[in-house]
Design a protein around this motif. Structure first.
Motif, short mmCIF file in Angstrom:
data_model
loop_
_atom_site.label_atom_id
_atom_site.label_comp_id
_atom_site.label_asym_id
_atom_site.label_seq_id
_atom_site.Cartn_x
_atom_site.Cartn_y
_atom_site.Cartn_z
N ASP A 116 7.28 -0.97 18.91
CA ASP A 116 8.43 -0.59 19.73
C ASP A 116 9.63 -1.49 19.41
OD1 ASP A 116 7.07 1.43 20.95
OD2 ASP A 116 6.55 0.28 22.74
N ASP A 117 9.37 -2.79 19.35
CA ASP A 117 10.46 -3.74 19.08
C ASP A 117 11.03 -3.53 17.68
OD1 ASP A 117 10.00 -4.79 21.58
OD2 ASP A 117 8.69 -6.39 20.85
N ILE A 118 10.13 -3.38 16.70
CA ILE A 118 10.58 -3.29 15.31
C ILE A 118 11.29 -1.97 15.04
CG2 ILE A 118 9.78 -3.17 12.92
CD1 ILE A 118 7.53 -5.10 13.70
N ILE A 170 15.17 2.95 7.36
CA ILE A 170 14.48 2.41 8.55
C ILE A 170 13.01 2.13 8.22
CG2 ILE A 170 13.74 2.95 10.90
CD1 ILE A 170 16.29 4.60 11.20
N LEU A 171 12.37 3.04 7.49
CA LEU A 171 10.96 2.87 7.13
C LEU A 171 10.77 1.64 6.26
CD1 LEU A 171 8.07 4.01 7.13
CD2 LEU A 171 8.71 5.38 5.12
N GLU A 176 8.94 -4.10 5.95
CA GLU A 176 9.15 -5.50 5.60
C GLU A 176 8.80 -6.41 6.77
OE1 GLU A 176 13.17 -5.85 4.36
OE2 GLU A 176 12.92 -4.69 2.51
N ARG A 177 9.08 -5.97 7.96
CA ARG A 177 8.80 -6.80 9.15
C ARG A 177 7.35 -6.70 9.60
NH1 ARG A 177 13.42 -5.59 13.49
NH2 ARG A 177 12.15 -7.14 14.60
N VAL A 183 -0.55 -4.11 9.28
CA VAL A 183 -0.32 -2.67 9.48
C VAL A 183 0.70 -2.18 8.48
CG1 VAL A 183 -0.85 -2.88 11.94
CG2 VAL A 183 1.52 -2.97 11.17
N ARG A 184 0.71 -0.88 8.27
CA ARG A 184 1.69 -0.24 7.38
C ARG A 184 2.21 1.02 8.06
NH1 ARG A 184 1.40 3.50 2.87
NH2 ARG A 184 -0.87 3.63 3.21
N ILE A 185 3.51 1.15 8.09
CA ILE A 185 4.13 2.35 8.67
C ILE A 185 4.20 3.40 7.57
CG2 ILE A 185 6.15 3.29 9.85
CD1 ILE A 185 6.77 0.43 10.77
N LEU A 186 3.58 4.52 7.80
CA LEU A 186 3.48 5.57 6.78
C LEU A 186 4.70 6.47 6.74
CD1 LEU A 186 -0.20 6.55 7.59
CD2 LEU A 186 0.57 5.12 5.69
#
Length: 312
Positions: A116-118, A170-171, A176-177, A183-186
């Motif tokens: 949520d924060d990121i 954004i992705l 990077e953060r 975890v990895r955002i797909l």
């Protein structure tokens, strides 16, 4: 003998308890780490099947191996061109390193809060760094014009970045953060964008006024065309009436000429014909000039008095 059987039963029960507590099954949708007094022990377990651990000393922490859902909150964000909009977004993510995930985040609830924060932060930064046009469009396409009036209103300005590229930015920055979180955002997508209420009302008013202007233009063009049609009708009608009047006058002229010839031939035939013609012409003139309300005073030498005296 009974004591020996009791001891064997107790030993068997202890062995069964130790066996049950020392074995766990890892589902194909899960991955796990083993902890001892809250600290990880060994490598993460990712292979489905039967696994072993030290009974009562080790505990197993399970984590989902599947793609997980992140649904962002609907936030009010200003764009670069100072337009306030509500932005609603969503993403998909996965746990790539269970051990690092456990050390940094402990569980999926903490991971959702951290995302949520990121993601909300990167979304705000991206929206505030680009114009609204770049956020709602992805390509510089030519509009499909289905009506002539749309040529005036469907004029699309060129964009420099586009929605798809902003989502990709954004992705990348969010990943990077999260690189040290396990975890990895797909994927990341904007679900919905809309103006805030007061801005939306102004936009609707402007759209209505634009459509009213187009409607007035159509009415004006229609009225002009109607006047043009009416003018053509009046011109054609006047031309038809003029030609009809001309033709009627020509027919009357020919008829009068024929009548004159007949009168002339009859007038010149003999004395009686001449007198009859004069009499008829006199009667016709009196019929046209006199009515029931007219009083007539005749002198003794008038032609009409002469005719009346002859009748007596």
């Amino acid at each position: 003998m009974k004591a020996k059987n009791t001891i064997l039963i107790i030993i068997g029960a202890i062995a069964a308890i130790l066996l049950l507590n020392g074995v766990y099954i890892l589902d194909e949708t899960k991955q796990a780490i083993v902890t001892q007094f809250g600290k990880p022990v060994g490598e993460p377990r990712t292979t489905p099947g039967l696994n072993f651990k030290v009974p009562f000393l080790h505990k197993v922490q399970f984590f989902d191996k599947r793609y997980l859902e992140w649904d962002g909150d609907r936030n009010q964000v200003p764009t670069k061109d100072k337009k306030f909009i509500f932005v609603d977004s969503y993403a998909r993510w996965e746990i790539t390193n269970p051990l690092q995930f456990f050390i940094r985040l402990r569980d999926e609830r903490s991971a959702q809060s951290r995302l949520d924060d990121i993601l909300d932060g990167e979304t705000r930064n991206a929206v505030a760094s680009h114009d609204l046009l770049d956020l709602v469009r992805s390509t510089n396409r030519d509009p499909e014009i289905t009506e002539d009036f749309m040529e005036e209103i469907e004029i699309l300005e060129d964009i420099s970045v586009g929605r798809a590229r902003i989502e990709k930015i954004i992705l990348e920055k969010a990943n990077e953060r999260t690189s040290d979180l396990g975890v990895r955002i797909l994927d990341f997508r904007f679900k919905r964008m809309n103006y805030v209420d007061e801005v939306r009302d102004r936009v609707y008013d402007r759209m209505i006024s634009e459509r009213m202007r187009i409607a007035d233009q159509f009415r004006s063009e229609g009225q002009g065309e109607a006047r043009k049609i009416e003018g053509n009708k009046e011109r054609d009608l006047a031309q038809i009436q003029s030609e009809a009047f001309k033709l009627a006058e020509e027919i009357k002229g020919r008829a009068d000429a024929e009548a004159t010839d007949i009168y002339a031939s009859a007038y010149n035939r003999n004395r009686q014909s001449v007198d009859l013609y004069k009499f008829l012409r006199s009667m016709e003139s009196f019929e046209k000039s006199l009515d029931e309300n007219t009083s007539l005073i005749l002198s003794s030498d008038s032609e009409f008095f002469r005719y009346l005296r002859r009748l007596n």
